[in-house]
Design an enzyme around this catalytic site. Structure first.
Site, PDB file in Angstrom:
ATOM      1  N   CYS A  85     -23.132   5.166 -54.427  1.00 48.68           N
ATOM      2  CA  CYS A  85     -23.892   5.426 -55.651  1.00 48.68           C
ATOM      3  C   CYS A  85     -25.260   4.777 -55.451  1.00 48.68           C
ATOM      4  CB  CYS A  85     -23.161   4.937 -56.905  1.00 48.68           C
ATOM      5  SG  CYS A  85     -22.929   3.158 -57.044  1.00 48.68           S
ATOM      6  N   GLY A  86     -26.038   4.646 -56.504  1.00 47.45           N
ATOM      7  CA  GLY A  86     -27.382   4.113 -56.325  1.00 47.45           C
ATOM      8  C   GLY A  86     -27.375   2.719 -55.721  1.00 47.45           C
TER       9      GLY A  86
ATOM     10  N   HIS B  58     -11.385  -9.408 -41.812  1.00 48.48           N
ATOM     11  CA  HIS B  58     -10.683 -10.313 -42.726  1.00 48.48           C
ATOM     12  C   HIS B  58      -9.991  -9.599 -43.886  1.00 48.48           C
ATOM     13  CE1 HIS B  58     -13.150 -14.157 -41.586  1.00 48.48           C
ATOM     14  NE2 HIS B  58     -12.728 -13.478 -40.537  1.00 48.48           N
TER      15      HIS B  58
ATOM     16  N   ARG C 233      -3.158 -12.799 -46.880  1.00 47.27           N
ATOM     17  CA  ARG C 233      -4.078 -12.681 -48.022  1.00 47.27           C
ATOM     18  C   ARG C 233      -4.229 -11.221 -48.452  1.00 47.27           C
ATOM     19  NH1 ARG C 233      -7.734 -16.884 -44.621  1.00 47.27           N
ATOM     20  NH2 ARG C 233      -6.545 -18.735 -45.192  1.00 47.27           N
TER      21      ARG C 233
END
Ligand code: RB5
Length: 143
Positions: free
Chosen positions: A65-66, A98, A136
């Site tokens: 997007c912008g 990561h 994680r």
């Protein structure tokens, strides 16, 4: 690689150029819109692209997007999506190493084409490191 791509009007021009680059590199690209510079709303395009990745219709997704902000927020609302808004090659590499980012967001009004293509190249060619990062990422997937 099968790559789904989507943008709003603010990312349309960059999307067209990124698509040309991806096709020249031999990727199978699925263009999920938008299809002109006419004003549209980024949430639906972010979601459509994210759903293609989450449903395994594409290996990876790229949204533009912008600023890259709104469409990345939309993509990250879909379960299983880890969409990284990257403004540098280092961010692109880290998002893969990561975070195992399965989607990349770019800002069409903020990132110049040569930089965007460097970011895309790095993002597509950098592997997830696994190890402690896997734990994680699994926690993210549970959320
Ligand atoms: C559209 O004007 C603009 O708000 C959008 O492309 C994006 O930058 C939103 O985050």
């Amino acid at each position: 690689m099968k790559i789904a791509i989507a943008s709003d009007h603010g990312g349309f021009a960059l999307k067209q150029n990124v698509m040309m680059y991806l096709e020249a590199e031999g990727h199978e690209v699925s263009d999920l819109g938008c299809y002109s510079e006419e004003s549209v709303d980024y949430p639906q395009f972010g979601r459509t692209c994210a759903q293609a990745v989450a449903r395994h219709n594409a290996d990876r997704g790229i949204v533009i997007c912008g600023s890259g902000i709104g469409i990345s927020i939309a993509a990250n609302k879909v379960k299983g999506i880890r969409c990284a808004l990257c403004t540098s090659v280092e961010m692109a590499k880290l998002s893969r190493q990561h975070n195992d980012a399965n989607m990349l967001a770019l800002g069409g009004r903020l990132t110049e084409l040569p930089d965007a293509l460097d970011i895309v190249r790095a993002w597509l060619t950098t592997e997830f490191e696994g190890g402690r990062h896997e734990r994680r990422v699994n926690q993210l997937n549970e959320m």
